[in-house]
Write an enzyme that holds these catalytic residues in place. Structure first.
Site, PDB file in Angstrom:
ATOM      1  N   ASP A 235      33.609  46.148  37.976  1.00  0.00           N
ATOM      2  CA  ASP A 235      35.319  45.459  37.873  1.00  0.00           C
ATOM      3  C   ASP A 235      35.524  46.350  36.289  1.00  0.00           C
ATOM      4  OD1 ASP A 235      33.226  43.304  38.274  1.00  0.00           O
ATOM      5  OD2 ASP A 235      34.409  41.327  38.111  1.00  0.00           O
ATOM      6  N   HIS A 237      39.579  45.712  36.366  1.00  0.00           N
ATOM      7  CA  HIS A 237      40.343  44.477  36.076  1.00  0.00           C
ATOM      8  C   HIS A 237      41.291  44.747  35.534  1.00  0.00           C
ATOM      9  CE1 HIS A 237      38.945  40.541  37.965  1.00  0.00           C
ATOM     10  NE2 HIS A 237      37.767  40.966  37.548  1.00  0.00           N
ATOM     11  N   ASP A 264      37.357  44.367  42.325  1.00  0.00           N
ATOM     12  CA  ASP A 264      37.821  43.435  41.794  1.00  0.00           C
ATOM     13  C   ASP A 264      39.035  44.561  40.841  1.00  0.00           C
ATOM     14  OD1 ASP A 264      37.458  41.221  42.048  1.00  0.00           O
ATOM     15  OD2 ASP A 264      36.320  41.226  40.689  1.00  0.00           O
ATOM     16  N   ASP A 267      44.445  43.088  38.610  1.00  0.00           N
ATOM     17  CA  ASP A 267      44.490  40.968  37.927  1.00  0.00           C
ATOM     18  C   ASP A 267      44.078  41.064  36.652  1.00  0.00           C
ATOM     19  OD1 ASP A 267      46.090  40.023  39.558  1.00  0.00           O
ATOM     20  OD2 ASP A 267      43.623  39.003  41.037  1.00  0.00           O
ATOM     21  N   ARG A 268      44.778  40.237  35.964  1.00  0.00           N
ATOM     22  CA  ARG A 268      44.371  39.946  34.619  1.00  0.00           C
ATOM     23  C   ARG A 268      44.723  40.920  33.371  1.00  0.00           C
ATOM     24  NH1 ARG A 268      38.851  36.366  35.813  1.00  0.00           N
ATOM     25  NH2 ARG A 268      39.668  34.730  35.952  1.00  0.00           N
ATOM     26  N   ASN A 296      36.570  40.044  45.178  1.00  0.00           N
ATOM     27  CA  ASN A 296      36.963  39.353  45.414  1.00  0.00           C
ATOM     28  C   ASN A 296      38.875  38.679  44.745  1.00  0.00           C
ATOM     29  OD1 ASN A 296      36.129  39.103  43.345  1.00  0.00           O
ATOM     30  ND2 ASN A 296      37.134  36.907  42.795  1.00  0.00           N
ATOM     31  N   HIS A 297      39.156  40.080  43.858  1.00  0.00           N
ATOM     32  CA  HIS A 297      40.077  40.349  43.157  1.00  0.00           C
ATOM     33  C   HIS A 297      41.318  40.727  44.154  1.00  0.00           C
ATOM     34  CE1 HIS A 297      40.864  37.746  39.574  1.00  0.00           C
ATOM     35  NE2 HIS A 297      39.811  37.651  40.351  1.00  0.00           N
ATOM     36  N   HIS A 355      30.359  43.401  45.679  1.00  0.00           N
ATOM     37  CA  HIS A 355      30.786  42.758  44.734  1.00  0.00           C
ATOM     38  C   HIS A 355      29.952  41.756  43.907  1.00  0.00           C
ATOM     39  CE1 HIS A 355      33.721  42.310  41.499  1.00  0.00           C
ATOM     40  NE2 HIS A 355      34.352  40.580  41.934  1.00  0.00           N
ATOM     41  N   ARG A 416      32.587  27.996  40.935  1.00  0.00           N
ATOM     42  CA  ARG A 416      33.868  28.924  41.095  1.00  0.00           C
ATOM     43  C   ARG A 416      35.160  28.626  41.520  1.00  0.00           C
ATOM     44  NH1 ARG A 416      33.972  34.503  38.739  1.00  0.00           N
ATOM     45  NH2 ARG A 416      31.398  34.991  38.382  1.00  0.00           N
ATOM     46  N   HIS A 443      31.257  41.348  39.185  1.00  0.00           N
ATOM     47  CA  HIS A 443      31.557  40.121  39.605  1.00  0.00           C
ATOM     48  C   HIS A 443      31.525  39.328  38.430  1.00  0.00           C
ATOM     49  CE1 HIS A 443      33.157  36.635  41.880  1.00  0.00           C
ATOM     50  NE2 HIS A 443      32.311  35.994  42.000  1.00  0.00           N
TER      51      HIS A 443
END
Length: 717
Positions: A235, A237, A264, A267-268, A296-297, A355, A416, A443
């Site tokens: 990730d 991110h 991923d 995001d964030r 998943n993002h 992932h 989650r 993840h």
């Protein structure tokens, strides 16, 4: 004692009753010198200052000296040295330093685990919100209301990338397709200075990447030729500095330097778009040596809540150039491109890379994964077997881990809200069924950047160091050669700007120490803020829970009862007692006034937003007037156990029975507004203060004049 085995007293440097230091860290007093029956050789018997010993001076029925239980210890002479004032001072300083370090590590571990648990819970909340908005969108679409901005964007096509003009004040890189390494390097250099790649170039790269990914298989087969290496990146991110740090340490992608980016990307972090453009550009440059897996993002459901959508709509707002739907069209284009991404990879037929993780059902083979129809929004809570496999590849987590040490056999529901948690047996079965030697996944944020699990059969790799700007974790990446021997490299991201490297070493170290302290405090503050948000969401349930524990009806609970309530109601297994001082003040007797605790956390509201309370009080009074002559009778109706006070359970039950159409949270807020002394009960005087005026008004209306008002007021005296 055998005199032959006893050294001369002077050669020891200490005698019986001397103060000594044992093993360089424990203080005590010599009580015995000589041989023993429990083991050959010369022994020193010591009485420790603290209960860290193994006996009271007696071993196997033979007493050598006498002391308190667990204060006695026998050691060899070379483990003992005479204790003096200088040593005592040094020892005290060292002990205090070790204690501070131990407390610091304990606090770091607490904050780390707490933040991760809350972060997982956040994902569950956002998933639930996403599902609700999706259902609302389907209802609106069914009612002919369209789909908002998405529908408008789809019906407002923009110009082709080649027809988009470049503004005169544009300062970013200029690139053209097919891409060259020089143009990509110019783009990376431009990103270092904070420039956004122009829409004309960005949309062209996304369009070309869409075409390339759509032709890729769902399961990528990767071979590492001799003389080459493959690096798996976890990730990122939206943390561009981490990606640039990896390129600095490990080299840029090339025909020899292969990369697999394991999902991923967005995001964030603030630079998800730049991370995507870098990865996609290198994929276009080196299509056979650069690979990407979907995370998943890389989905609409996550991006709409977790930052990427807002980032894109801000960076590519076309309002000033007369194209207000540009950013929305571009966002939709990227999401469709994400839909094309492969789901996993197999390296040299032996290393499986995805992932998230593995599956709820046993017997899943690579052929099952190959058959998944992936080119769509990643499903959540899908009903088909295929949908569940898709979801679990992107969302599942292995257990146990350092953050979640509870052992697990088989699978269980994930905190989650999507995917599953799976144990070592699931990993072993999957590897055995598919001829796999190692599973690599991402993840999860892990403190060291990587974590080896399940007997070495599974490795988590996470590449966003100092995650979200508050964590203190390292990033890591893993490299394989043709022999598949993994090499893991840890790192902290460098500054993205080279101008920050001119700091003197001593200043840099001091600055780094202060920065680490700041990050530790920010991590704790962030965790506490997330806890407060959950408290606000569950105030009514917490209040109800504590009223049941408050058997003495004092409006307080013990610290343990407070912590148990937090764990039970919020469904979060956190070290609540260690957070109590930051969340809830203790009374003089050490107990927690739960009304004051919950009142501490409120959402500020305008006066007009609380006007509903007056309306509700009026409706309650209307119903009470139908059965009661005065306020005393009305109070008795609510005080069902006749003890002279209305408890929360009584208040809640009565208002539900009256069908005043209030949620439990609203009933709690109404109770709080009446309970002015904050003891979790309404006495008669508090009841009169809040209900007298409305009760009088209701009686006046029913009577058709002022006489009723006088009667109501008089009854309250």
């Amino acid at each position: 004692m055998s005199s032959e085995s006893v050294p001369e007293g002077s050669s020891l440097g200490f005698v019986v009753d001397d103060r000594v230091l044992i093993n360089g860290k424990h203080t005590g007093t010599v009580r015995f010198l000589g041989t023993t029956q429990f083991k050959k050789g010369f022994w020193v018997g010591c009485e420790l200052d603290r209960p860290l010993g193994k006996n009271d001076g007696e071993v196997r029925g033979v007493r050598y000296f006498k002391c308190k239980p667990n204060h006695g210890v026998f050691v060899r002479p070379d483990q003992v040295e005479r204790f003096n004032r200088e040593q005592q001072a040094a020892f005290a300083i060292q002990s205090a330093a070790r204690m501070r370090q131990a407390k610091k590590r304990l606090k770091q571990e607490r904050n780390w685990r707490t933040w991760n648990a809350l972060d997982n819970h956040n994902e569950q909340v956002f998933l639930e919100k996403g599902k609700q908005f999706k259902q609302l969108g389907e209802v609106l679409k069914g009612a002919g209301a369209g789909s908002g901005l998405e529908a408008k964007a789809a019906s407002t096509p923009g110009p082709e990338p080649g027809e988009v003009p470049i503004e005169e004040d544009y300062k970013g890189a200029h690139v053209s397709l097919p891409l060259s390494l020089d143009s990509v390097l110019r783009m990376l250099e431009s990103f270092k200075h904070g420039h956004v790649l122009h829409y004309k170039y960005a949309t062209a790269i996304i369009q070309a990447a869409h075409t390339m990914f759509s032709s890729e298989p769902t399961v990528q087969e990767i071979t590492i030729p001799e003389g080459k290496k493959l690096t798996v990146v976890g990730d990122t991110h939206g943390q561009l500095q981490d990606l640039f740090t990896i390129f600095t340490i490990n080299g840029l992608p090339s025909d020899e330097n292969m990369y697999l980016f394991n999902g991923d990307f967005v995001d964030r972090g603030p630079d998800g778009m730049e991370v995507v453009l870098c990865m996609f550009a290198f994929k276009l440059l080196f299509p056979t040596t650069v690979f990407l897996n979907r995370g998943n993002h890389e989905s609409r459901g996550q991006n709409s809540w977790m930052g990427f959508e807002d980032e894109l709509l801000t960076k590519y707002d076309g309002t000033k150039v007369g194209d207000p739907m540009r950013a929305r069209r571009f966002y939709d284009q990227i999401e469709v491109c994400f839909d094309q991404l492969p789901l996993c990879a197999i390296v040299q037929e032996k290393v499986f890379v995805c992932h998230g993780g593995l599956f709820q059902r046993s017997g899943i083979t690579i052929n099952h994964i190959r058959a998944i129809k992936r080119k769509r929004e990643a499903p959540i809570e899908g009903k088909s077997f295929e949908d569940r496999l898709y979801e679990e590849l992107l969302w599942s987590d292995p257990r146990p881990t350092a953050n979640y040490p509870q052992p697990l056999v088989g699978v269980r529901r994930s905190d989650r809200g999507a995917g599953v948690e799976f144990g070592p047996d699931v990993t072993n079965d999957f590897c055995l069924s598919n001829g796999i030697a190692l599973v690599v996944r991402s993840h999860e944020c892990v403190q060291e950047g990587y974590e080896v699990l399940h007997g070495g059969r599974l490795i988590t790799i996470f590449s966003a160091s100092r995650y979200c700007g508050t964590q203190t974790n390292k990033g890591a990446f893993i490299t394989f050669g043709p022999d598949l021997q993994p090499e893991i490299q840890q790192f902290y991201a460098h500054s993205i700007s080279s101008s920050d490297f001119g700091v003197a070493p001593s200043e840099a170290e001091a600055g780094q120490a202060k920065e680490e302290e700041r990050r530790e405090q920010a991590l704790e503050d962030d965790a506490v803020q997330m806890i407060i948000e959950r408290i606000v969401d569950h105030k009514a349930d917490l209040f109800w829970y504590y009223t049941q524990e408050d058997t003495e009806r004092k409006g307080t609970v013990s610290r343990l009862q407070w912590a148990t309530g937090m764990s039970s109601v919020l469904e979060l297994d956190l070290p609540w007692l260690s957070f109590q001082a930051r969340l809830a003040e203790s009374e003089e007797d050490g107990r927690v006034n739960y009304t004051k605790f919950l009142d501490r956390y409120q959402i500020s509201m305008r006066a007009e937003d609380t006007a509903w309370q007056g309306t509700v009080v009026n409706r309650v009074c209307e119903q009470l007037f139908a059965h009661c002559e005065d306020l005393k009778d009305a109070f008795k109706v609510l005080d069902t156990n006749g003890d002279g006070e209305i408890e929360y359970e009584e208040f809640l039950t009565a208002l539900r029975r009256m069908d005043v159409d209030l949620s439990d949270m609203q009933i709690y807020e109404l109770m709080r507004s009446v309970d002015t002394d904050q003891n979790a009960r309404i006495d008669y005087h508090e009841f009169v203060d809040r209900f007298e005026a409305e009760f009088a008004n209701v009686k006046s209306k029913k009577a058709g004049g002022g006489a009723g008002a006088g009667a109501g007021a008089g009854a309250a005296e």
